[in-house]
Write a protein that holds these residues in place. Structure first.
Motif, PDB file in Angstrom:
ATOM      1  N   GLU A 197      41.039 -24.256 -29.829  1.00  0.00           N
ATOM      2  CA  GLU A 197      40.686 -23.394 -30.963  1.00  0.00           C
ATOM      3  C   GLU A 197      41.731 -23.335 -32.233  1.00  0.00           C
ATOM      4  OE1 GLU A 197      43.868 -21.658 -28.872  1.00  0.00           O
ATOM      5  OE2 GLU A 197      41.858 -21.240 -27.843  1.00  0.00           O
TER       6      GLU A 197
ATOM      7  N   ALA B 196      36.806 -21.011 -32.347  1.00  0.00           N
ATOM      8  CA  ALA B 196      36.963 -21.735 -30.950  1.00  0.00           C
ATOM      9  C   ALA B 196      36.002 -22.818 -30.642  1.00  0.00           C
ATOM     10  CB  ALA B 196      36.770 -20.613 -29.981  1.00  0.00           C
TER      11      ALA B 196
ATOM     12  N   ASN C 250      39.622 -16.945 -27.087  1.00  0.00           N
ATOM     13  CA  ASN C 250      38.393 -16.269 -27.659  1.00  0.00           C
ATOM     14  C   ASN C 250      37.821 -15.233 -26.620  1.00  0.00           C
ATOM     15  OD1 ASN C 250      35.862 -16.595 -29.649  1.00  0.00           O
ATOM     16  ND2 ASN C 250      34.990 -16.747 -27.295  1.00  0.00           N
TER      17      ASN C 250
END
Length: 267
Positions: A125, A158, A167
């Motif tokens: 991410e 993400a 996330n």
């Protein structure tokens, strides 16, 4: 395993308690006609030893290579979403590779461009977070269409495999890595009579472009997190995210799907 994939590069952190196990693994690889190389550029297979964090670092430090396979080995008895093998089961790993008991999976990658200048790839991410004790204000655009003005602690973008990490901790969805997409989640957004955002995660197709314009109100020095590294970049005003053409090719056991590992990790 074909003859073209016999050069191994090991990425790991120097730890005394790990060294003995690694020496045994090195010798086992040599005994099975694998060659251990000192430079990752000479490798056909990059092996990360240590867990998911080590795997992310190995991919980043070797430049998200498209011409090799990545293998994750856990050094401790813990769940890992990128690591199919345990260092204490290296006999099984060699046997599986020699007898084609493995498959190649492909994980999506996102590219993040800062201020239309520098581009960084991420396997997990990218996060944009405030460094001050005040909310950060970001105008969110999807394909050049203004979607919302975010006020809060920050945003996380993400990949499907990154959906189970940072996330997920803020109630984002867990996404199948076979879907070419990326997910945007909010960190402590302000939602009241004055400020309003979607208030939930949303998923964009890999054909979309996400553009974040950071308001220059004194909070224009946000922390940019790329996987498990933080970057300090001054005067950030524009962050553009796209699904990359790159994919990370990893080795997996045939009986160990992504959802098998999600189940072991969280259920």
């Amino acid at each position: 395993m074909t003859d073209q994939r016999r050069n191994l590069y090991f990425y790991y952190h120097q730890k005394t308690e790990l060294q003995d196990k690694l020496e045994a693994l090195f010798q086992l690889a040599r005994d099975n006609d694998f060659q251990i190389v000192e430079n990752s550029k000479d490798a056909n297979i990059v092996i990360a030893v240590g867990g998911d964090g080590a795997f992310l670092q190995a991919v980043r430090k070797t430049g998200f290579r498209q011409d090799c396979l990545y293998v994750g080995i856990r050094s401790e008895n813990e769940a890992g979403l990128y690591c199919d093998f345990n260092i204490d089961d290296h006999d099984e790993m060699i046997e599986a590779m020699k007898n084609a008991e493995v498959e190649v999976r492909r994980f999506p990658v996102i590219d993040t461009t800062i201020n239309d200048e520098s581009t960084f790839s991420c396997l997990n991410e990218c996060s944009v977070r405030s460094t001050l004790i005040k909310s950060i204000v970001i105008d969110v655009y999807i394909d050049d269409l203004h979607f919302e003005t975010f006020r809060g602690d920050g945003l996380i973008i993400a990949t499907p495999t990154g959906s189970t990490a940072y996330n997920k901790s803020i109630n984002g969805a867990v996404v199948d890595p076979k879907l070419p997409c990326f997910q945007i989640s909010e960190l402590a957004s302000l939602n009241n009579n004055r400020y309003r955002t979607l208030g939930s995660s949303f998923i964009l197709s890999g054909e979309r472009t996400l553009n974040l314009k950071v308001r220059q109100d004194g909070n224009d020095y946000p922390i940019i997190g790329m996987d498990n590294e933080a970057f300090s970049i001054r005067n950030i005003h524009d962050v553009t995210v796209n699904l990359s053409e790159k994919v990370i090719k990893t080795v997996k056991l045939k009986n160990n799907t992504y959802w098998d590992r999600v189940k072991r990790t969280f259920l």
